[in-house]
Design a protein around this motif. Structure first.
Motif, PDB file in Angstrom:
ATOM      1  N   LEU A 283       0.749  -1.208   0.095  1.00 37.82           N
ATOM      2  CA  LEU A 283      -0.012   0.192  -0.053  1.00 37.82           C
ATOM      3  C   LEU A 283       0.817   1.214  -0.160  1.00 37.82           C
ATOM      4  O   LEU A 283       1.685   1.418   0.757  1.00 37.82           O
ATOM      5  CB  LEU A 283      -0.902  -0.042   1.143  1.00 37.82           C
ATOM      6  CG  LEU A 283      -1.827  -1.097   1.368  1.00 37.82           C
ATOM      7  CD1 LEU A 283      -2.597  -0.978   2.539  1.00 37.82           C
ATOM      8  CD2 LEU A 283      -2.921  -1.073   0.308  1.00 37.82           C
ATOM      9  N   THR A 284       0.379   2.297  -0.729  1.00 28.35           N
ATOM     10  CA  THR A 284       0.992   3.516  -0.804  1.00 28.35           C
ATOM     11  C   THR A 284       0.240   4.479  -0.828  1.00 28.35           C
ATOM     12  O   THR A 284      -1.106   4.262  -1.269  1.00 28.35           O
ATOM     13  CB  THR A 284       1.955   3.706  -1.915  1.00 28.35           C
ATOM     14  OG1 THR A 284       2.452   4.995  -2.018  1.00 28.35           O
ATOM     15  CG2 THR A 284       1.522   3.376  -3.342  1.00 28.35           C
ATOM     16  N   VAL A 285       0.303   5.665  -0.192  1.00 28.46           N
ATOM     17  CA  VAL A 285      -0.632   6.975  -0.251  1.00 28.46           C
ATOM     18  C   VAL A 285      -0.566   7.540  -1.509  1.00 28.46           C
ATOM     19  O   VAL A 285      -1.521   8.319  -1.847  1.00 28.46           O
ATOM     20  CB  VAL A 285      -0.450   7.994   0.942  1.00 28.46           C
ATOM     21  CG1 VAL A 285      -0.787   7.197   2.269  1.00 28.46           C
ATOM     22  CG2 VAL A 285       1.047   8.362   1.017  1.00 28.46           C
ATOM     23  N   LEU A 286       0.253   7.394  -2.735  1.00 25.34           N
ATOM     24  CA  LEU A 286       0.711   8.035  -3.671  1.00 25.34           C
ATOM     25  C   LEU A 286       0.295   7.269  -4.826  1.00 25.34           C
ATOM     26  O   LEU A 286       0.294   6.160  -4.974  1.00 25.34           O
ATOM     27  CB  LEU A 286       1.934   8.443  -3.914  1.00 25.34           C
ATOM     28  CG  LEU A 286       2.714   9.358  -2.721  1.00 25.34           C
ATOM     29  CD1 LEU A 286       4.360   9.658  -2.841  1.00 25.34           C
ATOM     30  CD2 LEU A 286       1.912  10.702  -2.245  1.00 25.34           C
TER      31      LEU A 286
ATOM     32  N   LYS B  58       9.451  10.093   1.846  1.00 32.80           N
ATOM     33  CA  LYS B  58       9.036  10.617   0.595  1.00 32.80           C
ATOM     34  C   LYS B  58       7.566  10.830   0.303  1.00 32.80           C
ATOM     35  O   LYS B  58       7.190  11.736  -0.247  1.00 32.80           O
ATOM     36  CB  LYS B  58       9.793  10.077  -0.573  1.00 32.80           C
ATOM     37  CG  LYS B  58      11.482  10.273  -0.680  1.00 32.80           C
ATOM     38  CD  LYS B  58      11.861   9.526  -1.735  1.00 32.80           C
ATOM     39  CE  LYS B  58      13.398   9.644  -1.448  1.00 32.80           C
ATOM     40  NZ  LYS B  58      14.277   8.855  -2.627  1.00 32.80           N
ATOM     41  N   GLU B  59       7.090   9.608   1.278  1.00 31.39           N
ATOM     42  CA  GLU B  59       5.520   9.857   0.994  1.00 31.39           C
ATOM     43  C   GLU B  59       4.789  10.813   2.072  1.00 31.39           C
ATOM     44  O   GLU B  59       3.842  11.420   1.806  1.00 31.39           O
ATOM     45  CB  GLU B  59       5.158   8.327   1.213  1.00 31.39           C
ATOM     46  CG  GLU B  59       5.407   7.562   0.230  1.00 31.39           C
ATOM     47  CD  GLU B  59       4.890   5.860   0.683  1.00 31.39           C
ATOM     48  OE1 GLU B  59       3.692   5.427   0.333  1.00 31.39           O
ATOM     49  OE2 GLU B  59       5.709   5.426   1.330  1.00 31.39           O
ATOM     50  N   ILE B  60       5.708  11.017   3.110  1.00 30.75           N
ATOM     51  CA  ILE B  60       5.034  11.675   4.439  1.00 30.75           C
ATOM     52  C   ILE B  60       4.845  13.096   3.806  1.00 30.75           C
ATOM     53  O   ILE B  60       3.994  13.641   4.313  1.00 30.75           O
ATOM     54  CB  ILE B  60       6.007  11.616   5.451  1.00 30.75           C
ATOM     55  CG1 ILE B  60       5.815   9.939   5.904  1.00 30.75           C
ATOM     56  CG2 ILE B  60       5.495  12.409   6.536  1.00 30.75           C
ATOM     57  CD1 ILE B  60       6.600   9.455   6.936  1.00 30.75           C
ATOM     58  N   TRP B  61       5.837  13.845   2.967  1.00 37.11           N
ATOM     59  CA  TRP B  61       5.919  15.135   2.777  1.00 37.11           C
ATOM     60  C   TRP B  61       4.463  15.489   2.047  1.00 37.11           C
ATOM     61  O   TRP B  61       3.796  16.436   2.626  1.00 37.11           O
ATOM     62  CB  TRP B  61       7.030  15.557   1.969  1.00 37.11           C
ATOM     63  CG  TRP B  61       8.473  15.326   2.575  1.00 37.11           C
ATOM     64  CD1 TRP B  61       9.336  14.803   2.275  1.00 37.11           C
ATOM     65  CD2 TRP B  61       8.873  15.751   3.953  1.00 37.11           C
ATOM     66  NE1 TRP B  61      10.514  14.762   3.092  1.00 37.11           N
ATOM     67  CE2 TRP B  61      10.126  15.423   4.124  1.00 37.11           C
ATOM     68  CE3 TRP B  61       8.078  16.872   4.880  1.00 37.11           C
ATOM     69  CZ2 TRP B  61      11.024  15.796   5.148  1.00 37.11           C
ATOM     70  CZ3 TRP B  61       9.106  17.164   6.116  1.00 37.11           C
ATOM     71  CH2 TRP B  61      10.433  16.721   6.122  1.00 37.11           C
ATOM     72  N   PRO B  62       4.139  14.855   1.178  1.00 37.45           N
ATOM     73  CA  PRO B  62       3.041  15.441   0.383  1.00 37.45           C
ATOM     74  C   PRO B  62       1.759  14.767   1.225  1.00 37.45           C
ATOM     75  O   PRO B  62       0.767  15.541   1.179  1.00 37.45           O
ATOM     76  CB  PRO B  62       2.984  14.391  -1.043  1.00 37.45           C
ATOM     77  CG  PRO B  62       3.881  13.473  -1.049  1.00 37.45           C
ATOM     78  CD  PRO B  62       4.860  13.954   0.161  1.00 37.45           C
ATOM     79  N   LEU B  63       1.788  13.728   1.978  1.00 35.34           N
ATOM     80  CA  LEU B  63       0.539  13.427   2.869  1.00 35.34           C
ATOM     81  C   LEU B  63       0.124  14.459   3.982  1.00 35.34           C
ATOM     82  O   LEU B  63      -0.752  15.105   4.008  1.00 35.34           O
ATOM     83  CB  LEU B  63       1.033  11.989   3.466  1.00 35.34           C
ATOM     84  CG  LEU B  63      -0.039  11.862   4.526  1.00 35.34           C
ATOM     85  CD1 LEU B  63      -1.266  11.262   4.047  1.00 35.34           C
ATOM     86  CD2 LEU B  63       0.537  10.573   5.441  1.00 35.34           C
ATOM     87  N   PHE B  64       1.583  14.960   4.630  1.00 39.45           N
ATOM     88  CA  PHE B  64       1.198  15.987   5.888  1.00 39.45           C
ATOM     89  C   PHE B  64       0.788  17.328   4.953  1.00 39.45           C
ATOM     90  O   PHE B  64       0.010  18.012   5.927  1.00 39.45           O
ATOM     91  CB  PHE B  64       2.436  15.962   6.555  1.00 39.45           C
ATOM     92  CG  PHE B  64       2.791  15.046   7.325  1.00 39.45           C
ATOM     93  CD1 PHE B  64       1.800  13.903   7.560  1.00 39.45           C
ATOM     94  CD2 PHE B  64       3.856  14.889   8.041  1.00 39.45           C
ATOM     95  CE1 PHE B  64       1.718  12.942   8.500  1.00 39.45           C
ATOM     96  CE2 PHE B  64       3.841  14.198   9.469  1.00 39.45           C
ATOM     97  CZ  PHE B  64       2.851  13.015   9.554  1.00 39.45           C
TER      98      PHE B  64
ATOM     99  N   VAL C 137      11.074   4.367   8.188  1.00 40.53           N
ATOM    100  CA  VAL C 137      10.579   5.652   7.742  1.00 40.53           C
ATOM    101  C   VAL C 137      11.968   6.084   6.891  1.00 40.53           C
ATOM    102  O   VAL C 137      11.563   7.061   5.933  1.00 40.53           O
ATOM    103  CB  VAL C 137       9.984   6.551   8.746  1.00 40.53           C
ATOM    104  CG1 VAL C 137       9.720   7.780   8.096  1.00 40.53           C
ATOM    105  CG2 VAL C 137       8.709   5.864   9.288  1.00 40.53           C
ATOM    106  N   ASP C 138      12.910   6.041   7.453  1.00 40.74           N
ATOM    107  CA  ASP C 138      14.261   6.431   6.558  1.00 40.74           C
ATOM    108  C   ASP C 138      14.264   8.042   6.623  1.00 40.74           C
ATOM    109  O   ASP C 138      14.710   8.740   5.674  1.00 40.74           O
ATOM    110  CB  ASP C 138      14.054   6.149   5.086  1.00 40.74           C
ATOM    111  CG  ASP C 138      14.372   4.554   4.924  1.00 40.74           C
ATOM    112  OD1 ASP C 138      15.055   3.786   6.054  1.00 40.74           O
ATOM    113  OD2 ASP C 138      13.815   3.876   4.026  1.00 40.74           O
ATOM    114  N   ALA C 139      13.763   8.685   7.559  1.00 47.06           N
ATOM    115  CA  ALA C 139      14.072  10.333   7.903  1.00 47.06           C
ATOM    116  C   ALA C 139      15.486  10.495   8.399  1.00 47.06           C
ATOM    117  O   ALA C 139      15.985   9.691   9.286  1.00 47.06           O
ATOM    118  CB  ALA C 139      13.003  10.586   8.644  1.00 47.06           C
ATOM    119  N   THR C 140      15.984  11.313   7.994  1.00 46.42           N
ATOM    120  CA  THR C 140      17.413  11.681   8.161  1.00 46.42           C
ATOM    121  C   THR C 140      17.285  12.806   9.428  1.00 46.42           C
ATOM    122  O   THR C 140      16.152  13.322   9.619  1.00 46.42           O
ATOM    123  CB  THR C 140      18.112  12.631   7.166  1.00 46.42           C
ATOM    124  OG1 THR C 140      17.645  13.581   6.696  1.00 46.42           O
ATOM    125  CG2 THR C 140      18.257  11.470   6.005  1.00 46.42           C
TER     126      THR C 140
END
Length: 310
Positions: free
Chosen positions: A150-153, A185-191, A211-214
């Motif tokens: 599943l992906t939100v994009l 990378k999915e979280i930015w457009p989601l938020f 999540v791979d956030a730096t």
């Protein structure tokens, strides 16, 4: 230091940690029943929290919403003085990005909606890419069907229409949106879309894992007012999922700020330390890093209370 002084110092330290555990809030408790192996069930988790003086516990299962359970616990075990919370996990078992599951959960009193976790394409990709992933993440006690990623994009990188309706429900009820196990990378457009639609409570669980956030990503999330929860199971000695050291904990707290950092146990797995032991150990670690008791209170209680509106 003589033996008496050492004993006194040790006792003072234990008393200090005991005091900081009292009133703490755990937003990441993995009790059972579950298809994952757990050392405690939901009632036992509430009893453990009560004995240590925790204020609230949020139950999380990747496959079902624990909200009906928490309603029963709050009604029939109110003498334990622990507020039990839960949310709706949008994985395959509830139909994925299913607006009806969200609506139903919110009507029952869910306080949070998790975007896909185990069923997220990002989580599944990590599983396939890392030969040691089965040792780094809890596995089910029995073989399950292969998950549908599943992906939100959509294919064009735009937020899926079905997600927008879910965001509207979250905004209307003013509950928390968790990014689940989506990639950063999915979280930015989601938020971004969530804010446009009026969602005010945003959370990223274990941003450093899956999540791979730096650290720079976390600094940006903090600038945008996003809460970041770090999993104690990834720091506490004796945990099968201990990946990080105290120095890195200081780095992620600095990146996300004390005011937006939440420390949750992410414990309950069979063979791991207990939920309360996770709190005690990580509180000790944070104190050793030089954070004040007020800072510790923020990260183990006050920030979570503000996010959850309790």
């Amino acid at each position: 230091m003589n033996a008496t002084a050492q004993t006194s110092s040790s006792a003072d330290r234990e008393a200090q940690i005991d005091s900081l555990v009292r009133g703490a809030i755990d937003l990441h408790c993995h009790s059972g029943p579950s298809v994952m192996p757990r050392y405690c069930d939901h009632i036992e988790a509430m009893q453990e929290a009560s004995a240590a003086g925790l204020k609230a516990v949020l139950l999380k299962d990747h496959y079902y919403s624990c909200t009906p359970v928490t309603t029963l616990l709050n009604k029939h075990f109110s003498e334990l003085n622990v507020q039990m919370l839960s949310g709706v996990p949008l994985n395959n078992s509830v139909g994925g990005l299913n607006i009806h599951a969200v609506e139903h959960g919110l009507k029952l009193g869910a306080k949070l909606v998790w975007m896909p976790t185990f069923s997220s394409a990002n989580h599944i990709a990590h599983h396939h890419q890392d030969v040691a992933f089965v040792d780094k993440f809890p596995q089910t006690t029995q073989r399950m069907l292969q998950p549908i990623p599943l992906t939100v994009l959509d294919d064009d990188g735009k937020l899926r229409e079905e997600v927008k309706g879910i965001l509207d429900l979250i905004a209307a009820e003013d509950v928390v949106l968790s990014a689940g196990h989506l990639n950063i990378k999915e979280i930015w457009p989601l938020f971004e879309e969530a804010r446009k639609r009026g969602v005010k409570r945003l959370l990223v669980n274990h941003p450093t894992y899956v999540v791979d956030a730096t650290l720079d990503d976390m600094r940006q999330l903090a600038r945008e007012g996003v809460y970041m929860e770090h999993s104690m199971c990834m720091w506490v000695p004796g945990s099968k999922f201990k990946f990080y050291d105290g120095e890195f904990l200081a780095q992620v707290i600095e990146a996300g700020t004390v005011d937006l950092t939440i420390l949750g146990s992410d414990l309950g797995q069979q063979g791991n330390p207990t939920i309360v032991d996770g709190f005690r150990n990580v509180i000790g670690t944070v104190l050793d890093l030089g954070y004040s008791e007020d800072d510790v209170r923020k990260m183990t209680s006050l920030n979570a209370a503000r996010l959850m509106n309790i």
